[in-house]
Scaffold this motif. Structure first.
Motif, PDB file in Angstrom:
ATOM      1  N   ASP A   9       0.757  -1.183   0.004  1.00  0.00           N
ATOM      2  CA  ASP A   9       0.065   0.106   0.094  1.00  0.00           C
ATOM      3  C   ASP A   9       0.944   1.177  -0.021  1.00  0.00           C
ATOM      4  O   ASP A   9       0.656   2.123  -0.701  1.00  0.00           O
ATOM      5  CB  ASP A   9      -1.068  -0.145   1.186  1.00  0.00           C
ATOM      6  N   ASP A  10       1.924   1.179   0.932  1.00  0.00           N
ATOM      7  CA  ASP A  10       2.896   2.434   0.923  1.00  0.00           C
ATOM      8  C   ASP A  10       3.552   2.569  -0.322  1.00  0.00           C
ATOM      9  O   ASP A  10       3.786   3.681  -1.026  1.00  0.00           O
ATOM     10  CB  ASP A  10       3.913   2.082   2.051  1.00  0.00           C
ATOM     11  N   SER A  11       3.939   1.477  -1.125  1.00  0.00           N
ATOM     12  CA  SER A  11       4.562   1.438  -2.601  1.00  0.00           C
ATOM     13  C   SER A  11       3.496   2.149  -3.527  1.00  0.00           C
ATOM     14  O   SER A  11       3.761   3.011  -4.377  1.00  0.00           O
ATOM     15  CB  SER A  11       5.226   0.190  -2.662  1.00  0.00           C
ATOM     16  N   GLY A  12       2.329   1.678  -3.398  1.00  0.00           N
ATOM     17  CA  GLY A  12       1.230   2.227  -4.313  1.00  0.00           C
ATOM     18  C   GLY A  12       0.887   3.600  -4.209  1.00  0.00           C
ATOM     19  O   GLY A  12       1.011   4.372  -5.026  1.00  0.00           O
ATOM     20  N   GLU A  13       0.905   4.050  -2.920  1.00  0.00           N
ATOM     21  CA  GLU A  13       0.606   5.523  -2.591  1.00  0.00           C
ATOM     22  C   GLU A  13       1.901   6.444  -3.067  1.00  0.00           C
ATOM     23  O   GLU A  13       1.747   7.435  -3.529  1.00  0.00           O
ATOM     24  CB  GLU A  13       0.455   5.748  -1.167  1.00  0.00           C
ATOM     25  N   GLU A  14       2.984   5.967  -2.998  1.00  0.00           N
ATOM     26  CA  GLU A  14       4.290   6.535  -3.248  1.00  0.00           C
ATOM     27  C   GLU A  14       4.278   6.818  -4.730  1.00  0.00           C
ATOM     28  O   GLU A  14       4.482   7.765  -5.624  1.00  0.00           O
ATOM     29  CB  GLU A  14       5.500   6.015  -2.947  1.00  0.00           C
ATOM     30  N   LYS A  15       3.898   5.718  -5.465  1.00  0.00           N
ATOM     31  CA  LYS A  15       3.844   5.942  -7.119  1.00  0.00           C
ATOM     32  C   LYS A  15       2.691   6.738  -7.348  1.00  0.00           C
ATOM     33  O   LYS A  15       2.999   7.517  -8.493  1.00  0.00           O
ATOM     34  CB  LYS A  15       3.660   4.382  -7.704  1.00  0.00           C
ATOM     35  N   LYS A  16       1.705   6.671  -6.840  1.00  0.00           N
ATOM     36  CA  LYS A  16       0.509   7.812  -7.394  1.00  0.00           C
ATOM     37  C   LYS A  16       0.897   9.349  -7.098  1.00  0.00           C
ATOM     38  O   LYS A  16       0.789  10.048  -7.901  1.00  0.00           O
ATOM     39  CB  LYS A  16      -0.691   7.387  -6.262  1.00  0.00           C
ATOM     40  N   GLU A  17       1.649   9.357  -5.950  1.00  0.00           N
ATOM     41  CA  GLU A  17       2.244  10.798  -5.629  1.00  0.00           C
ATOM     42  C   GLU A  17       3.026  11.299  -6.803  1.00  0.00           C
ATOM     43  O   GLU A  17       3.074  12.312  -7.186  1.00  0.00           O
ATOM     44  CB  GLU A  17       2.703  10.785  -4.316  1.00  0.00           C
ATOM     45  N   GLU A  18       4.050  10.247  -7.245  1.00  0.00           N
ATOM     46  CA  GLU A  18       5.045  10.546  -8.178  1.00  0.00           C
ATOM     47  C   GLU A  18       4.408  10.927  -9.487  1.00  0.00           C
ATOM     48  O   GLU A  18       4.847  11.960 -10.233  1.00  0.00           O
ATOM     49  CB  GLU A  18       5.957   9.445  -8.354  1.00  0.00           C
ATOM     50  N   GLU A  19       3.224  10.139  -9.909  1.00  0.00           N
ATOM     51  CA  GLU A  19       2.584  10.410 -11.257  1.00  0.00           C
ATOM     52  C   GLU A  19       1.920  11.802 -11.183  1.00  0.00           C
ATOM     53  O   GLU A  19       1.839  12.486 -12.152  1.00  0.00           O
ATOM     54  CB  GLU A  19       1.654   9.281 -11.400  1.00  0.00           C
ATOM     55  N   ASP A  20       1.240  11.951 -10.125  1.00  0.00           N
ATOM     56  CA  ASP A  20       0.626  13.249  -9.781  1.00  0.00           C
ATOM     57  C   ASP A  20       1.348  14.358  -9.872  1.00  0.00           C
ATOM     58  O   ASP A  20       1.449  15.614 -10.715  1.00  0.00           O
ATOM     59  CB  ASP A  20      -0.210  13.515  -8.525  1.00  0.00           C
ATOM     60  N   THR A  21       2.632  14.293  -9.343  1.00  0.00           N
ATOM     61  CA  THR A  21       3.757  15.491  -9.437  1.00  0.00           C
ATOM     62  C   THR A  21       4.204  15.934 -10.940  1.00  0.00           C
ATOM     63  O   THR A  21       4.317  16.791 -11.428  1.00  0.00           O
ATOM     64  CB  THR A  21       4.958  15.095  -8.487  1.00  0.00           C
ATOM     65  N   LYS A  22       4.289  14.582 -11.646  1.00  0.00           N
ATOM     66  CA  LYS A  22       4.741  14.597 -13.087  1.00  0.00           C
ATOM     67  C   LYS A  22       3.595  15.355 -14.058  1.00  0.00           C
ATOM     68  O   LYS A  22       4.135  16.019 -14.875  1.00  0.00           O
ATOM     69  CB  LYS A  22       5.211  13.071 -13.554  1.00  0.00           C
ATOM     70  N   ALA A  23       2.390  14.751 -13.499  1.00  0.00           N
ATOM     71  CA  ALA A  23       1.349  15.389 -14.395  1.00  0.00           C
ATOM     72  C   ALA A  23       1.242  16.710 -14.244  1.00  0.00           C
ATOM     73  O   ALA A  23       1.043  17.654 -14.988  1.00  0.00           O
ATOM     74  CB  ALA A  23      -0.004  14.678 -13.999  1.00  0.00           C
ATOM     75  N   SER A  24       1.230  17.315 -13.032  1.00  0.00           N
ATOM     76  CA  SER A  24       1.202  18.776 -12.757  1.00  0.00           C
ATOM     77  C   SER A  24       2.544  19.537 -13.193  1.00  0.00           C
ATOM     78  O   SER A  24       2.213  20.854 -13.827  1.00  0.00           O
ATOM     79  CB  SER A  24       1.252  19.089 -11.030  1.00  0.00           C
ATOM     80  N   LYS A  25       3.547  19.056 -13.319  1.00  0.00           N
ATOM     81  CA  LYS A  25       4.737  19.506 -14.009  1.00  0.00           C
ATOM     82  C   LYS A  25       4.496  19.813 -15.638  1.00  0.00           C
ATOM     83  O   LYS A  25       4.660  20.718 -16.155  1.00  0.00           O
ATOM     84  CB  LYS A  25       6.020  18.692 -13.793  1.00  0.00           C
ATOM     85  N   GLU A  26       3.820  18.595 -15.975  1.00  0.00           N
ATOM     86  CA  GLU A  26       3.653  18.670 -17.362  1.00  0.00           C
ATOM     87  C   GLU A  26       2.728  19.491 -17.948  1.00  0.00           C
ATOM     88  O   GLU A  26       2.772  20.493 -18.737  1.00  0.00           O
ATOM     89  CB  GLU A  26       3.258  17.411 -17.981  1.00  0.00           C
ATOM     90  N   LYS A  27       1.802  19.832 -16.973  1.00  0.00           N
ATOM     91  CA  LYS A  27       0.575  21.010 -17.484  1.00  0.00           C
ATOM     92  C   LYS A  27       1.007  22.249 -17.404  1.00  0.00           C
ATOM     93  O   LYS A  27       0.850  23.108 -18.106  1.00  0.00           O
ATOM     94  CB  LYS A  27      -0.535  20.637 -16.372  1.00  0.00           C
ATOM     95  N   LYS A  28       2.120  22.532 -16.531  1.00  0.00           N
ATOM     96  CA  LYS A  28       2.710  23.780 -16.249  1.00  0.00           C
ATOM     97  C   LYS A  28       3.404  24.191 -17.408  1.00  0.00           C
ATOM     98  O   LYS A  28       3.504  25.136 -18.008  1.00  0.00           O
ATOM     99  CB  LYS A  28       3.403  23.986 -15.195  1.00  0.00           C
TER     100      LYS A  28
END
Length: 229
Positions: free
Chosen positions: A210-229
């Motif tokens: 669960d911890d590893s899945g949450e970390e991956k989701k956070e990394e994907e969210d940060t990447k998506a926010s960077k691409e939108k900017k």
């Protein structure tokens, strides 16, 4: 000596000392017999009073008699029958061997101290020297090994180190095996109970996933926010 010799006795009596103290390692009896010795060291006054003119005098002294405590065959059988079922599980074979070694060393120390006291008394003039006793002491000393040889000392040290290494490795292996058996026993007990170590391990693995899945989701969210900017 006269007070120990009855009047008109033909057979020389035996004087036995029985030591009942519990700390004595050897047999508790010491026996002596009366012997006659010719003493040539007679004072001049006594020699002059002697009608024969001789300077020798016959004296009665004690001589050591080797003693041994035994039992008849019937007594030995009875004692063995009584001691047959006696077994102390708290005392191991190694403990018995160590106790026997300590008993032998204490007896040896006692005899050496007795020899030292005798030689000291002879050197100070309190006792007459006995040629037979001194010859036996010399034979004992001559039979002692020479421990000052370098090769012998080195070989004894090597053997001692090897023995200690074996003892250390045996104790270490025994501890590891005991810990391994304890862990296996704990796992088997928890599996039988059902709410023990097995469930804890499964829960820990699920929490890690669960911890590893949450970390991956956070990394994907940060990447998506960077691409939108």
């Amino acid at each position: 000596v006269k007070r120990f010799v009855p009047a008109g006795t033909i057979t020389p009596p035996v004087f036995v000392i029985i030591d009942v103290r519990p700390g004595r390692e050897s047999i508790p009896t010491t026996a002596y017999r009366v012997v006659e010795e010719v003493d040539s060291n007679v004072p001049a006054a006594a020699a002059a009073s002697n009608k024969g003119g001789g300077a020798a005098e016959v004296r009665k002294t004690f001589a050591h008699v080797p003693s041994l405590i035994g039992a008849m065959e019937a007594e030995e059988v009875g004692v063995e029958h009584l001691l047959r079922d006696i077994n102390d599980p708290t005392v191991s074979t190694v403990a018995n061997l160590v106790k026997a070694k300590l008993s032998g060393l204490s007896t040896l120390t006692e005899k050496l101290v007795e020899m030292k006291d005798y030689l000291t008394a002879v050197s100070e003039g309190r006792m007459k020297p006995n040629a037979e006793i001194i010859a036996n002491m010399q034979a004992i000393v001559n039979l002692l090994p020479n421990l000052n040889v370098e090769e012998l000392v080195r070989s004894m040290l090597v053997k001692n180190n090897d023995m200690h290494m074996v003892i250390y490795l045996s104790a270490l292996i025994r501890c590891v095996i005991a810990l391994h058996d304890l862990v296996l026993n704990k796992i088997a007990y928890n599996e039988e109970v059902g709410d023990g170590l097995g469930d804890v391990i499964v829960k820990a693995k699920k929490a890690e996933k669960d911890d590893s899945g949450e970390e991956k989701k956070e990394e994907e969210d940060t990447k998506a926010s960077k691409e939108k900017k």
